[in-house]
Motif scaffolding. Sequence first.
Motif, PDB file in Angstrom:
ATOM      1  N   MET A  49      95.005  44.774 -59.949  1.00 10.38           N
ATOM      2  CA  MET A  49      93.788  44.829 -60.762  1.00 10.38           C
ATOM      3  C   MET A  49      92.673  45.553 -60.011  1.00 10.38           C
ATOM      4  O   MET A  49      91.893  46.294 -60.602  1.00 10.38           O
ATOM      5  CB  MET A  49      93.350  43.420 -61.181  1.00 10.38           C
ATOM      6  CG  MET A  49      94.269  42.827 -62.258  1.00 10.38           C
ATOM      7  SD  MET A  49      94.369  43.891 -63.730  1.00 10.38           S
ATOM      8  CE  MET A  49      95.769  43.245 -64.596  1.00 10.38           C
ATOM      9  N   ASN A  50      92.613  45.354 -58.682  1.00 13.18           N
ATOM     10  CA  ASN A  50      91.615  46.080 -57.897  1.00 13.18           C
ATOM     11  C   ASN A  50      91.866  47.574 -57.961  1.00 13.18           C
ATOM     12  O   ASN A  50      90.947  48.377 -58.085  1.00 13.18           O
ATOM     13  CB  ASN A  50      91.655  45.625 -56.430  1.00 13.18           C
ATOM     14  CG  ASN A  50      91.030  44.254 -56.271  1.00 13.18           C
ATOM     15  OD1 ASN A  50      90.276  43.806 -57.142  1.00 13.18           O
ATOM     16  ND2 ASN A  50      91.361  43.570 -55.178  1.00 13.18           N
ATOM     17  N   GLU A 109      98.948  42.391 -67.468  1.00 12.73           N
ATOM     18  CA  GLU A 109      99.120  41.201 -66.627  1.00 12.73           C
ATOM     19  C   GLU A 109     100.445  40.496 -66.945  1.00 12.73           C
ATOM     20  O   GLU A 109     101.189  40.105 -66.042  1.00 12.73           O
ATOM     21  CB  GLU A 109      97.947  40.241 -66.838  1.00 12.73           C
ATOM     22  CG  GLU A 109      97.955  39.123 -65.826  1.00 12.73           C
ATOM     23  CD  GLU A 109      96.865  38.092 -66.071  1.00 12.73           C
ATOM     24  OE1 GLU A 109      95.802  38.472 -66.606  1.00 12.73           O
ATOM     25  OE2 GLU A 109      97.095  36.918 -65.730  1.00 12.73           O
ATOM     26  N   ASP A 122     100.501  36.311 -57.510  1.00 11.02           N
ATOM     27  CA  ASP A 122      99.043  36.216 -57.653  1.00 11.02           C
ATOM     28  C   ASP A 122      98.368  37.275 -56.799  1.00 11.02           C
ATOM     29  O   ASP A 122      97.477  37.997 -57.229  1.00 11.02           O
ATOM     30  CB  ASP A 122      98.549  34.827 -57.221  1.00 11.02           C
ATOM     31  CG  ASP A 122      98.897  33.783 -58.275  1.00 11.02           C
ATOM     32  OD1 ASP A 122      98.881  34.129 -59.460  1.00 11.02           O
ATOM     33  OD2 ASP A 122      99.206  32.642 -57.888  1.00 11.02           O
ATOM     34  N   LYS A 123      98.851  37.355 -55.567  1.00 10.55           N
ATOM     35  CA  LYS A 123      98.278  38.320 -54.636  1.00 10.55           C
ATOM     36  C   LYS A 123      98.551  39.733 -55.150  1.00 10.55           C
ATOM     37  O   LYS A 123      97.666  40.591 -55.147  1.00 10.55           O
ATOM     38  CB  LYS A 123      98.914  38.111 -53.254  1.00 10.55           C
ATOM     39  CG  LYS A 123      98.172  38.768 -52.125  1.00 10.55           C
ATOM     40  CD  LYS A 123      98.822  38.407 -50.781  1.00 10.55           C
ATOM     41  CE  LYS A 123      99.165  39.654 -50.002  1.00 10.55           C
ATOM     42  NZ  LYS A 123     100.476  39.666 -49.412  1.00 10.55           N
ATOM     43  N   SER A 125      96.284  40.627 -58.084  1.00 11.97           N
ATOM     44  CA  SER A 125      94.884  40.937 -57.775  1.00 11.97           C
ATOM     45  C   SER A 125      94.794  42.295 -57.077  1.00 11.97           C
ATOM     46  O   SER A 125      93.844  43.051 -57.304  1.00 11.97           O
ATOM     47  CB  SER A 125      94.233  39.818 -56.968  1.00 11.97           C
ATOM     48  OG  SER A 125      94.646  39.858 -55.645  1.00 11.97           O
ATOM     49  N   THR A 126      95.793  42.630 -56.271  1.00  7.80           N
ATOM     50  CA  THR A 126      95.810  43.976 -55.672  1.00  7.80           C
ATOM     51  C   THR A 126      95.865  45.033 -56.763  1.00  7.80           C
ATOM     52  O   THR A 126      95.120  46.018 -56.745  1.00  7.80           O
ATOM     53  CB  THR A 126      97.048  44.150 -54.756  1.00  7.80           C
ATOM     54  OG1 THR A 126      97.106  43.057 -53.862  1.00  7.80           O
ATOM     55  CG2 THR A 126      96.991  45.459 -53.998  1.00  7.80           C
TER      56      THR A 126
END
Lengths: 231, 333
Positions: free
Chosen positions: B65-66, A44, B58-59, B62-63
């Motif tokens: 991580m998916n 991250e 952010d977007k 999350s993409t």
Amino acid sequence: MAEHILNTSITSSPFRQPNGDPVVLDTDYLIRQAFAEDARRGCELLFRRYYRPLCSQAVRFVHSRDVAEDLVSEVFLSFWKNQAHQHITTSYQAYLYAAVRNRAYTYLRQEFQQEASPSQAELDRTDPVGSLDPEQLLQYTELYQRIEDTVRTLPPQCQRVFVMSRFEGKKHLEIADELKISPKTIEAHLSRALAKLRQVLQMGLFFWLTCFTQPSTSPMAACIGQTSVAE
Amino acid sequence: MNQLITKDMLFEHFAGRSTALQRTSIADWLKQPANQIQYMVWLDEWERHNLQYAADDDKGLSTLMNRIDAWEQQQRAGTLAEEPQVRPLRVRWRWLAAASAVLCLTAGLYAGRQSLLYRTEETAFGETRQLTLPDGSQVTLNAHSALRLPRFGFGDKTRTVWLTGEAAFSIKHTPTHQRFTVHTNRGVEVIVLGTEFDVSDRPGGTKVVLSKGAIQLNYSSPSAPVRQLRLKPGDAVSVDPVGQLTESHTTQPAISTAWRDHRFVFNSTPVHEIANLLRDTYNLQVVLKDQALGERRVTGSFQADDADEFLQVVAELLEINYRQKDNTVTFFE
């Protein structure tokens, strides 16, 4: 005024040496630490640090935000899959930039030379290993410049349509509405821009494509590899 | 010269404002790996100052991580099916039975698909055979070798074959620049458009020698990431059984394919290498009465159509005697 202050603060910052000799700092130190503690957390941090500039770099080549973001995301996914944080001892940063540029280049070749789209395994194999090629570094830089020059020299309306459609990802109808021109004209502008790019991209730039960034393997190969190991 | 490269100069270069001379000095400077890293450091810095747009991280995160989750789930599903279950079976046996049935079926289909979609050309010991591939390329298979290739032609994407043993390839360049890939068992794969080269994948090691054109060689071992090498004519790459890769150069790449005419070329070749050759080509096990014989070297070029001729010539060259019984040959003084 604000801009002025920003500039001076950059040049006078004690952390920067405007004209000093190259100093290689391990900018990835904290990220490495994070990877050691919790791989996801490391991933991250790495992502947050480099996602924006990498997308910006990629979009110079592909001129589409969606494609650029997808491509950068793929690079991170491949980084995760290969546990690259354990293999890369020099610089995550250099790896990420090299990988993004390779993929952007592969994408362009596929789009402008009508090549069959490469499989996932093939794409993953374009990720850099070992040292980088000096000539390739320069040629990639020159490639995005050439693309920028090409777009810049398009007639104004053609350029506008191209940027709205590709870079901003707008639908033909939206553009037609905004610029008050017919969808037919939009198609004409787009095909003109693409033809121009194709012409520029095919000029000489691909002389090292034949044996350079062109690893290939069918998805089958992975399975074959596994069975032979099992034997 | 290297001192001339500054961050300012590279920033100008990134912006497309450097001169041809500066480009030359940058290219020179980039020969040092440390400077390549520095190049990327400055590219990153320049890019941050000249962002084309601000991507939504952010977007994006999350993409990503998916995608990672999806991939990990897929991985987990893969290992679950393979590993034996240690948990009590009472509750799950139906599910397990179903899963294993599916697995068997899939594996069966998969295995079936292999033999349905691919055919294998094999040569016996001592036999060489010339093949013409569907694309017009020529392949000569050396003794005791096998080439697996698609049964119904190569299709229009890639041309891929799998080699065990040794073969000389003369690959036709197709109008669509289709790549030709040779896979071997030791993680070496050779990728070409059109060229001539020899690949040998024997128990004693894997070797690739390029005669004409250019090829790319990918080497993946279980322990290290994939290595990519570019070969020029005369370049040779070998990988020994423990996975160690060595590069060399020969001025006579044609020697690597001399076997096509049943010709053997030795240049100070140790006897133990000849023993390997006898094993791979004629299925003969060599026994040395005196271990010192193994270090003797053979130099010379000759033609031999079968194992008998081969042995006679080698014995003469080495000034030794040999005795053959079934598949075993004993060399002695």
